[in-house]
Design an enzyme around this catalytic site. Structure first.
Site, short mmCIF file in Angstrom:
data_model
loop_
_atom_site.label_atom_id
_atom_site.label_comp_id
_atom_site.label_asym_id
_atom_site.label_seq_id
_atom_site.Cartn_x
_atom_site.Cartn_y
_atom_site.Cartn_z
N LYS A 1 0.85 -1.19 0.00
CA LYS A 1 0.00 0.00 0.00
C LYS A 1 0.89 1.24 0.00
O LYS A 1 1.87 1.29 0.74
CB LYS A 1 -0.88 -0.04 1.26
CG LYS A 1 -2.33 0.27 0.98
CD LYS A 1 -3.22 -0.01 2.16
CE LYS A 1 -4.46 0.84 2.01
NZ LYS A 1 -5.53 0.48 2.91
N GLU B 1 -20.13 -6.09 8.91
CA GLU B 1 -21.16 -5.35 9.65
C GLU B 1 -22.27 -6.26 10.15
O GLU B 1 -22.79 -6.07 11.26
CB GLU B 1 -21.75 -4.24 8.77
CG GLU B 1 -20.82 -3.06 8.53
CD GLU B 1 -19.75 -3.31 7.47
OE1 GLU B 1 -19.79 -4.38 6.82
OE2 GLU B 1 -18.88 -2.44 7.30
N ARG C 1 -25.96 -2.60 5.58
CA ARG C 1 -25.67 -4.01 5.34
C ARG C 1 -26.15 -4.89 6.49
O ARG C 1 -26.41 -6.07 6.30
CB ARG C 1 -24.18 -4.21 5.11
CG ARG C 1 -23.87 -5.60 4.75
CD ARG C 1 -22.53 -5.76 4.13
NE ARG C 1 -22.49 -5.31 2.77
CZ ARG C 1 -21.39 -5.33 2.03
NH1 ARG C 1 -20.28 -5.79 2.54
NH2 ARG C 1 -21.39 -4.90 0.79
C1 LIG Z 1 -19.23 -2.60 3.85
C2 LIG Z 1 -18.08 -1.65 4.03
N1 LIG Z 1 -17.54 -1.46 5.27
C3 LIG Z 1 -16.53 -0.60 5.44
C4 LIG Z 1 -16.02 0.08 4.37
C5 LIG Z 1 -14.92 1.12 4.58
N2 LIG Z 1 -13.68 0.71 3.89
C6 LIG Z 1 -13.34 1.22 2.69
S1 LIG Z 1 -11.92 0.60 2.11
C7 LIG Z 1 -11.71 -0.35 3.48
C8 LIG Z 1 -10.50 -1.22 3.59
C9 LIG Z 1 -10.38 -2.12 2.45
O1 LIG Z 1 -9.24 -2.90 2.61
P1 LIG Z 1 -8.83 -3.92 1.48
O2 LIG Z 1 -10.03 -4.65 0.99
O3 LIG Z 1 -7.71 -4.74 2.00
O4 LIG Z 1 -8.37 -2.97 0.30
P2 LIG Z 1 -7.11 -1.97 0.28
O5 LIG Z 1 -7.61 -0.61 0.57
O6 LIG Z 1 -6.13 -2.44 1.28
O7 LIG Z 1 -6.62 -2.07 -1.11
C10 LIG Z 1 -12.76 -0.17 4.38
C11 LIG Z 1 -12.87 -0.83 5.68
C12 LIG Z 1 -16.61 -0.13 3.12
N3 LIG Z 1 -16.21 0.54 2.03
N4 LIG Z 1 -17.63 -0.99 2.98
#
Ligand SMILES: Cc1ncc(C[n+]2csc(CCOP(=O)(O)OP(=O)(O)O)c2C)c(N)n1
Length: 629
Positions: free
Chosen positions: A284, A369, A397
Site C-alpha cells: 500500500k 457489519e 448491510r
Molecule cells: C461494507 C463496508 N464497510 C466498510 C467500508 C470502509 N472501507 C473502505 S476501504 C476499506 C478497507 C479495504 O481494505 P482492502 O479490501 O484490504 O483494500 P485496500 O484498501 O487495502 O486495497 C474499508 C474498511 C466499506 N467501504 N464498505
C-alpha cells in the site's frame, strides 16, 4: 499531457497489448505519477491506488477490455483503471462536484463493469457476470479484484462458495497488501500471512503455464472443490490452500509489482476456463515513501503538498467523531460493562483512543457489519453494554441483523451512526441518508440525533444507562454548530427541546439541521418574522405534542432533516397530524428527495437541496407569504 506520453494516448486499454514489458513499466510509472500529482490536488484514496498500479497494468495487458470484464471490489483502488480507460483528461475533476467519481460507476464509463463503494461485493457480482455469459453462450473472461480485508467479509465467502460449485471461468485476484484501512484483523489474515511464507511456490508463472497445459480449453463444470476433499483445510504447509479446497486453482503468492511475472501469469489464466485464484502481494502506498511508511494515514487524504508531503491542517474545531471518541472513553470509565465494536473502521469512527485505553473491551470485526451487529446482540444478551459503532451507510448491510437479532428481542445494543446525512466527496454509496427511514419503522428501537457535539455526549450517557431496548444515534460528518444556545434541558426519552419561540412560524429540525434552522430563525427575526425553533432530538419516539402545540399557534410548520424524505421524520410528523385530525397547519417537509445524491462538498450538496439556512429562510418566506397570523 506531455508529461504522460503513453497515458495521454490511451483511450482503449487494449493498447497495452502492443507494448513491451519495458514500455508497460513506463506506463505504470506514468500512472503512479498521475495519481500522486492529481490526488495531491483533489484529495482521495492515495495508498490503495499506489498499490494496484502494476497489477492493473499487467491485468489489462493480458486481458481484453472489452469484451472481458473486471469488477473491482469497493472501487477505491481503481484510479489506475480510470487512467487506463481514457480518463486522464478529466482526472483533475476526481471527487469534485459533477466531476469523476472516486469509485466506479457504469454510467461514468462503459468499462466500469459494476458500481460499488461498499466492500465485499466484487466476487458475487463477477460470478453473476460469469453466469450471464454462460447463459448467453459467449466467451468473455470475468475477473474480480478484491482486497485482503474485503475478502474477509461474509459476502465474499458466500460468493467463493458459490463459484466453487458453479466451476465456471472466473478469475479472482486477491490484492493482498496486509492492510485494511487500519491493520487487517482476523484469523484469515493470519492464514494469508502463512500462505505468504510458503517456500515451495516461487515459480508461479511456471505453475500457471502448467495449468494451461493441463486444463487449457473447456473443462467439465464440476464442483472442483470436491477434487481435493476437505482434509487439508487450513493446513497450507502440507496441503492445498483453502481456495483449492473450494474449487479454485490457486496461484501465489506472487509479487504484484513485478509486471513481467504478472503479465505472464495473467496471459495464462486467461486461457483457463475454471475458477482461478491469484494471490498477489502488494505494498500500500508503493512508490511514495511517506504513504508506504504510514499507509493508514494516507488511505484517504485531503489535498497535500506532493513535494513536502505536508497535509494542511484545518482550524481546530471539535468534530462529532472526536466528541464521540472522548465520550466513548468517558462512558467506559463510568461503567465497566461498556464495550465497543467497530467493523474495520477504528480511525474513521474515532475509536482509536478507546482501543488503546480499553483493549479488553474493544472489538474490531473486520469488514463484517452483519456479524458486528449480531455479535453486539450476543454481548447485550450476555449482560454487557455494547456500543456498535458503524457509519450510517455501512449499517445498511446489517439491516436484518438490527431488526431480527436486536430489535425483536429488545436487546439494549447502542448503535452509533457516524457520517449520517450527506458525506460529501465519496458520493451516493456513502451518504448516510437512509437511516431514519430504515430504523424508524422497526418496533422497539429509540432513535436520536444531537444538535451539536455536546448533545452527542449527553445522548451517549443517556443511551449507556438505557437498558429497556435498542437505541441508535445518528450524527454527521464534520463539526457541530457552536452558535446554538448553551442552555440545555436534559435528555428524556421522546422529548424535544424548544430553543426559541416565535409567533409566525414553527421550524422543527432534527440533528444536523437544528443549527441551520436556528440561524435561519435569527436572520428571519431581523426581517420581523418570528419563528419557534424546536430541536426534535428523537426521530423515534417523536415528541408530537410539543411540535403540534406550537404549530397550532403559528399555523406554519416546516420539518427539516438531512435524510430521506420517504419514511423520514417529516413524513411521520405529517402522518400523525392527519391521524389526529389537525387542520389549519400549513406544513412543508425539507428532506432529501427520492433520488441518489451525487458527490460534491457537503456545502454544495446541502445548498442544492435547500438544506442550509438560506434554503430554510427561502422556504419559510414562501410558506408564510400567504399571510402571517
Ligand atoms: C461494507 C463496508 N464497510 C466498510 C467500508 C470502509 N472501507 C473502505 S476501504 C476499506 C478497507 C479495504 O481494505 P482492502 O479490501 O484490504 O483494500 P485496500 O484498501 O487495502 O486495497 C474499508 C474498511 C466499506 N467501504 N464498505
Amino acid at each position: 499531457m506531455d508529461s504522460y506520453p503513453y497515458l495521454s494516448q490511451i483511450v482503449d486499454p487494449r493498447f497495452l497489448h502492443t507494448l513491451s514489458i519495458k514500455e508497460l513499466q513506463e506506463v505504470a510509472d506514468e500512472v503512479r505519477r498521475a495519481i500522486i500529482s492529481n490526488v495531491s490536488q483533489t484529495g482521495g484514496h492515495l495508498s490503495s491506488n499506489l498499490g494496484t498500479v502494476e497489477l492493473t497494468v499487467a491485468l489489462y495487458a493480458a486481458y481484453s477490455l472489452p469484451p472481458d470484464k473486471v469488477v473491482w471490489d469497493t472501487g477505491h483502488q481503481a484510479y489506475p483503471h480510470k487512467l487506463l480507460t481514457g480518463r486522464l483528461p478529466r482526472f483533475d475533476t476526481l471527487r469534485k462536484h459533477k466531476g469523476l467519481s472516486g469509485f466506479l460507476k457504469p454510467d461514468e464509463h462503459e468499462l466500469d463493469a459494476f458500481g460499488a463503494g461498499h466492500a465485499g461485493t466484487a466476487i458475487s457480482a463477477a460470478l453473476g457476470f460469469a453466469a450471464a455469459r454462460d447463459i448467453a453462450g459467449t466467451d468473455e473472461k470475468i475477473v474480480a479484484v478484491t482486497g485482503d480485508s474485503a475478502i474477509c467479509s461474509g459476502m465474499s465467502w458466500e460468493a467463493l462458495n458459490h463459484a466453487g460449485e458453479l466451476g465456471t471461468q472466473l478469475l479472482v485476484v486477491l490484492n493482498d497488501n496486509r492492510m485494511s484501512i487500519a491493520p487487517n484483523v482476523g484469523a484469515l489474515t493470519q492464514y494469508f500471512t502463512r500462505l505468504r511464507s510458503r517456500p515451495d511456490l516461487q515459480d508461479i508463472a511456471g505453475k500457471a503455464k502448467n495449468l494451461v497445459e493441463r486444463f487449457g480449453g473447456p473443462v467439465e463444470r464440476v464442483a472442483a472443490g470436491l477434487r481435493h476433499g476437505l482434509t487439508h483445510y487450513f493446513a497450507p504447509e502440507q496441503a492445498g490452500t483453502i481456495f483449492e479446497e473450494m474449487g479454485f486453482e490457486y496461484l501465489g503468492p506472487v509479487d504484484g509489482h513485478n509486471i513481467e511475472v504478472m503479465v505472464e501469469i495473467f496471459r495464462n489464466t486467461r486461457q483457463l476456463n475454471q475458477p482461478v485464484f491469484v494471490h498477489a502481494i502488494t505494498t500500500k502506498g508503493k512508490g511514495y515513501s511517506v504513504a508506504e511508511e504510514d499507509s493508514r494515514k494516507w488511505h484517504g487524504v485531503a489535498p497535500f503538498n506532493p513535494e513536502t508531503s505536508e497535509i494542511p491542517t484545518s482550524a481546530p474545531v471539535v468534530t462529532y467523531t472526536q466528541a464521540f471518541g472522548d465520550a466513548m472513553c468517558a462512558c467506559a470509565e463510568a461503567d465497566p460493562k461498556v464495550v465497543a465494536i467497530t467493523a474495520a473502521m477504528p480511525d474513521g469512527t474515532g475509536l482509536t483512543k478507546f482501543a488503546k485505553t480499553f483493549p479488553d473491551r474493544y472489538y474490531d470485526t473486520g469488514i463484517a457489519e452483519q456479524h458486528a451487529v449480531t455479535f453486539a446482540a450476543g454481548l447485550a444478551a450476555g449482560g454487557q453494554k455494547p456500543f456498535c459503532v458503524i457509519y450510517s451507510t455501512f449499517l445498511q448491510r446489517g439491516f436484518d441483523q438490527v431488526l431480527h437479532d436486536v430489535c425483536i428481542q429488545k436487546l439494549p445494543v447502542r448503535f452509533l451512526m457516524d457520517r449520517a446525512g450527506l458525506v460529501g466527496d465519496d458520493g451516493p454509496t456513502h451518504h448516510g441518508v437512509f437511516d431514519i427511514s430504515m430504523l424508524s419503522y422497526i418496533p422497539n428501537i429509540v432513535l436520536l440525533a444531537p444538535r451539536d457535539t455536546t448533545e452527542l455526549r449527553e445522548m451517549m450517557f443517556w443511551m449507556s444507562s438505557y437498558q429497556s431496548g435498542p437505541t441508535a444515534v445518528r450524527y454527521p460528518r464534520g463539526s457541530g454548530d457552536d452558535s446554538l444556545p448553551e442552555a440545555r434541558t436534559s435528555i428524556a426519552i421522546g422529548k424535544a427541546e424548544v430553543l426559541r419561540t416565535g409567533k409566525h412560524l414553527t421550524l422543527c429540525a432534527i440533528g444536523s439541521m437544528v443549527g441551520p434552522a436556528h440561524q435561519a430563525a435569527r436572520e428571519l427575526a431581523a426581517d420581523g418574522v418570528e419563528a419557534t425553533v424546536i430541536n426534535a432530538r428523537f426521530a423515534k419516539p417523536i415528541d408530537f405534542d410539543t411540535i403540534f402545540a406550537d404549530a397550532q399557534k403559528t399555523g406554519n410548520l416546516i420539518l427539516i432533516e438531512e435524510g430521506s424524505r420517504i419514511g423520514g421524520f417529516g413524513q411521520q410528523v405529517r402522518d400523525e397530524m392527519v391521524e389526529r385530525g389537525l387542520t389549519g397547519i400549513r406544513t412543508q417537509i425539507m428532506a432529501i428527495p427520492d433520488h441518489f445524491v451525487e458527490h460534491g462538498t457537503q456545502a454544495i450538496l446541502r445548498r442544492d437541496l435547500g438544506l442550509d439556512s438560506e434554503g430554510i429562510k427561502a422556504k419559510a418566506r414562501s410558506l408564510i407569504e400567504t399571510g402571517l397570523r
